[in-house]
Each structure stands twice: as C-alpha cells, then as structure tokens.
Design an enzyme around this catalytic site. Structure first.
Site, PDB file in Angstrom:
ATOM      1  N   HIS A 288      15.418  -0.533  26.087  1.00 54.05           N
ATOM      2  CA  HIS A 288      15.191  -0.248  24.665  1.00 54.05           C
ATOM      3  C   HIS A 288      16.186  -1.086  23.865  1.00 54.05           C
ATOM      4  O   HIS A 288      17.397  -0.905  23.983  1.00 54.05           O
ATOM      5  CB  HIS A 288      15.405   1.246  24.397  1.00 54.05           C
ATOM      6  CG  HIS A 288      15.212   1.654  22.968  1.00 54.05           C
ATOM      7  ND1 HIS A 288      14.039   2.209  22.517  1.00 54.05           N
ATOM      8  CD2 HIS A 288      16.033   1.573  21.899  1.00 54.05           C
ATOM      9  CE1 HIS A 288      14.153   2.463  21.227  1.00 54.05           C
ATOM     10  NE2 HIS A 288      15.353   2.092  20.829  1.00 54.05           N
ATOM     11  N   HIS A 331      23.151   8.588  22.862  1.00 49.13           N
ATOM     12  CA  HIS A 331      24.042   7.564  22.325  1.00 49.13           C
ATOM     13  C   HIS A 331      25.228   8.180  21.589  1.00 49.13           C
ATOM     14  O   HIS A 331      25.110   9.226  20.964  1.00 49.13           O
ATOM     15  CB  HIS A 331      23.226   6.710  21.339  1.00 49.13           C
ATOM     16  CG  HIS A 331      23.928   5.499  20.822  1.00 49.13           C
ATOM     17  ND1 HIS A 331      24.599   4.610  21.625  1.00 49.13           N
ATOM     18  CD2 HIS A 331      24.049   5.015  19.554  1.00 49.13           C
ATOM     19  CE1 HIS A 331      25.094   3.640  20.888  1.00 49.13           C
ATOM     20  NE2 HIS A 331      24.788   3.869  19.632  1.00 49.13           N
ATOM     21  N   HIS A 361      24.348  11.393  11.868  1.00 53.14           N
ATOM     22  CA  HIS A 361      25.060  11.414  13.137  1.00 53.14           C
ATOM     23  C   HIS A 361      26.315  10.586  12.934  1.00 53.14           C
ATOM     24  O   HIS A 361      26.259   9.362  12.834  1.00 53.14           O
ATOM     25  CB  HIS A 361      24.181  10.860  14.258  1.00 53.14           C
ATOM     26  CG  HIS A 361      22.899  11.609  14.427  1.00 53.14           C
ATOM     27  ND1 HIS A 361      21.674  10.998  14.593  1.00 53.14           N
ATOM     28  CD2 HIS A 361      22.649  12.947  14.420  1.00 53.14           C
ATOM     29  CE1 HIS A 361      20.733  11.919  14.709  1.00 53.14           C
ATOM     30  NE2 HIS A 361      21.303  13.111  14.603  1.00 53.14           N
ATOM     31  N   HIS A 367      23.968  11.878  20.077  1.00 52.44           N
ATOM     32  CA  HIS A 367      22.660  12.194  19.511  1.00 52.44           C
ATOM     33  C   HIS A 367      21.602  11.478  20.331  1.00 52.44           C
ATOM     34  O   HIS A 367      21.907  10.642  21.185  1.00 52.44           O
ATOM     35  CB  HIS A 367      22.574  11.792  18.038  1.00 52.44           C
ATOM     36  CG  HIS A 367      22.939  10.368  17.764  1.00 52.44           C
ATOM     37  ND1 HIS A 367      24.254   9.945  17.690  1.00 52.44           N
ATOM     38  CD2 HIS A 367      22.187   9.253  17.567  1.00 52.44           C
ATOM     39  CE1 HIS A 367      24.291   8.650  17.438  1.00 52.44           C
ATOM     40  NE2 HIS A 367      23.046   8.196  17.371  1.00 52.44           N
TER      41      HIS A 367
END
Length: 440
Positions: A288, A331, A361, A367
C-alpha cells in the site's frame, strides 16, 4: 453569476495580466506617474521584496481608490475563533467528530468560523490552524482579510460565490479555493453551507515535487484557475473591512466597495482547483503506497521533505496490488493527521465517519482500519477493484503537534466518545504452530 463573470485564466504560479477596461494596464512599467483611467497603482506583496525570483510573489492592482482609504481598525469579538493553543491540557486520544452543525440563526462566513485545533503563533509566522465554517447567509457589505496566513478552503455543503479584489470565483463541493494572506474577499451563499479550512502561517501552498513520477501526474498546473479582472464602483456608507491580525479580529469602516480593481497583473493570486482533475498514482504490484502520493498542495517547512502542512485527497481509483493488505495499514506517524469527508463513505471506516465530520490522529498515536475493514480486506479475492467511487475524503497533514480548542473538544458537542470502540474487536489471530503452505 453569468458565464461572462466565470471566465478564468489557467495556470499555477504563473504571471497573469487581466483588465476589465481596455488599456487599464499600464504598458512597460508598474507605477506610472499617471495611471490610465485615473486609477491608483498598488502592490500586494506575498513574499519579501528580496525573495529569489522563483519564489517571489506579488501582484499590482490598478484600482479606483487605494485600499488605505479607510477609518482606523477597532477590535471586534468572535466567540469561536481561537488561535491560542497553550490554554488547554493536551489530549492524545484518537478523535472523531460527528458532522458539525450549521447554525439555525442567520450567520455569515466570518461569523461561522470555528477553530478546531492548531499549533504555532502568528506573531512569529510559524504554524497552522484548522477551522470549519458553517453559515447560511451572505456577507453583504463586508470583506474579510487574513493578515496572519493563507486560507485553503474545502467546501463540503453549499456553493461559495467568492468576490475578491482580483475578480470572482464560484467554488462548489469537490473543489478547493486558496485565498492567500492579505487578499480581501467576500463570500455569498445560498442556504446552509459548510466546509473546512486549513490556514498556514509560514509560507504559501505550492505543488509538490514529482520526483520519480516524472513530468506528469497528481495535480497539473494548468488545472488551477484564477479570476479575471472585475470591478464595482460603488459608494457604501459603512463598508466593513474585517481583518484577522495576530489571531484576533479587527474592523475598519470605509465609504466604498473594496472590489474596485479595474486591472491587475502578477503571480500572487487567489485560485481554485477541481479535485476531479487529480491524476492518481497508485501501486500496481504489491504494498500500500504511502499517502504522500495523493498530495495536491503542500506548504513546505525549512526541513527538506517535511511540510508545515499538506493537503491530501483520497479520490476514486483502482486498487490492483497483489499479495497485499490493500486498505491503509496500521500506523503511527510523526505527523498529525486531520481527516474530513466531503461526500460518500471512507473505505477504511464505512461506519461512523460521515460527511461534514472529521477525525484527528495526533503524532505517534496508532490508528488504522476498523474491524469490519480489516476482516473484509484480509479475506477478499485480490482482483482489481474500484475504491472510493462516490466518495471524496481528504487529509490535512502537518509536522506540528495540533492542540484542541475549547470549541473543538467540548463546546461543539460533536466528539464521538465511542470512536475507540471501532478497534476493540480486533482479535488475536496468532498461531505459534502455523506453517507455510508447501508450494508444488
């Protein structure tokens, strides 16, 4: 607005020249002894005079009256515009806001500003702030000017008809508008209107460098639009000039409209951009890719590769990675991430994150996808699939630690206290006896 009033010049960071009357732009010099039509010459500087040519920003106006023709500024109160970020105890929790309310009572764009969070100080020209605006009436005979920094405006509901000293812009949801420091503007609306604002103190927004991407991709310069010259020669008994200065509002009265610029040229301009023109770059093999590939505009810091603030979008696109967990990975980040949703359903949190709301965040706070997203993405067949159709989400990302305002944390009453629950169902899947499948 008629079609004649909605013509635009195209480009980004370019030198523009436009006149509403033929010959209103002086030829060969910026400040002649006598300007055409009896106009006044006035410069608006967006950078220091001695800034390098490639970063120097200024515009020359040729106007009916210079902007100095006004009475003294006097302070005015604004209940929810808050640019002091050391008054409250920090809150590191993941935060999500339900859609912010649009006032029932008549409220214009300036009155409808609400500061959610921010960092820094306008007196030293360092920091960024995140506001929302929620309004339902036009500004009438008043104009707003931000002396502290630049506004990047993201409409979520309702169209903004923005009159500037440069001309007029119509900005709808799924478009953005940047009104830079010192530029006076008026906002007209038709009914309930709401959106987000990213304010930066340090410098100006620019296009990110493309690096290995090459010459094309992301936001293309030719898709940024700036208005052509338009003016009104209108006497007004008490036209209000509202200025944001060192985090506070001040008002000065004058006897005429400030939108009396007959011609202008320069490269310090307001501009708009349609997010549908963004050319998405995405992974086609595995993993990703980092969200930096979705950056539309950035306000760089003095550290290479580190932004005071980035404006990032997550538009409709194809997901085609192989052997990869496709949604955003879990992350922790050295940046603060404030997300908003213009319309649709954000793919990593289909429930709870709603248009007109937001999430925050903060730096180094974990998160990632909720339980439903994780389970679905872990089991789905990895065929090419469309992502985010009918959706437009975005992120204001900053290297600064964002502090919440009283309105953002308490007064708005929109904080979703149950947000943390979306991760609580993530179960332990660890199997110490797992063995890889044998390949034939």
């Amino acid at each position: 607005m008629s079609k004649e009033e909605l013509k635009y010049l195209s480009g980004f960071g370019s030198e523009f020249a436009t006149e509403a009357l033929p010959g209103a732009l002086p030829e060969g010099q910026n400040n002649p002894q006598v300007c055409p039509y009896g106009l006044y010459a006035e410069q608006l500087s967006g950078t220091a005079f001695t800034a390098p040519r490639e970063t120097n920003r200024r515009a020359w106006f040729y106007r009916i009256r210079p902007s100095v023709v006004h009475k003294p500024f006097a302070p005015i109160k604004h209940k929810y515009l808050d640019c002091s970020f050391d008054k409250r105890h920090p809150n590191p929790n993941q935060l999500r806001w339900n859609p912010f309310d649009i006032p029932a009572e008549p409220t214009d764009f300036v009155e409808g500003l609400r500061t959610v969070c921010g960092a820094g100080n306008a007196t030293v020209r360092h920091g960024c702030i995140i506001h929302i605006y929620a309004c339902n009436k036009s500004m009438g005979d008043s104009a707003f000017q931000n002396s502290d920094g630049d506004f990047l405006i993201v409409p979520q509901q309702g169209v903004l008809d923005i009159t500037t000293e440069y001309g007029r812009l119509r900005v709808a949801p799924n478009e953005i508008c940047v009104v830079q420091s010192g530029m006076r503007f008026n906002v007209a609306v038709q009914g309930p209107t709401r959106g987000y604002i990213l304010e930066v103190y340090d410098g100006h927004f620019v296009l990110p460098n493309l690096g290995p991407i090459g010459a094309n991709g992301l936001a293309n310069p030719r898709d940024f639009l700036t208005p052509v010259a338009w003016y009104e020669d209108r006497e007004v008994a008490d036209y209000r000039i509202i200025t944001k200065y060192q985090g506070h509002l001040f008002e000065a009265l004058q006897g005429h409209s400030p939108f009396d610029v007959v011609a202008w040229h320069g490269n310090y301009v307001p501009y708009k951009y349609n997010l549908k023109n963004f050319m998405v770059i995405n992974a086609t093999a595995f993993d990703h890719a980092d969200p930096s590939i979705f950056t539309v505009l950035t306000c760089p810091s003095t550290k290479p590769g580190v932004a005071i603030a980035d404006f990032v979008i997550f538009p409709p696109r194809w997901a085609v990675q192989e052997h990869t967990f496709r949604p955003p990975y879990y992350h922790r980040n050295c940046m603060s991430e404030f997300m908003g949703l213009i319309f649709g359903n954000y793919e990593a949190k289909e429930e709870g994150f709603r248009p007109g709301g937001a999430s925050l965040h903060s730096m180094m706070i974990p998160h990632g996808p909720d339980v439903q997203c994780f389970e679905g993405a872990s089991k789905c067949e990895l065929t090419p699939v469309r992502v985010a159709d009918g959706t437009q989400s975005f992120m204001f990302e900053t290297s600064l630690g964002l502090a919440l305002t009283e309105w953002g944390e308490d007064t708005c009453r929109k904080v979703d206290a149950s947000y943390f629950e979306c991760w609580q169902g993530l179960k332990k899947n660890f199997d110490p006896n797992w063995k890889p499948e044998k390949k034939e």
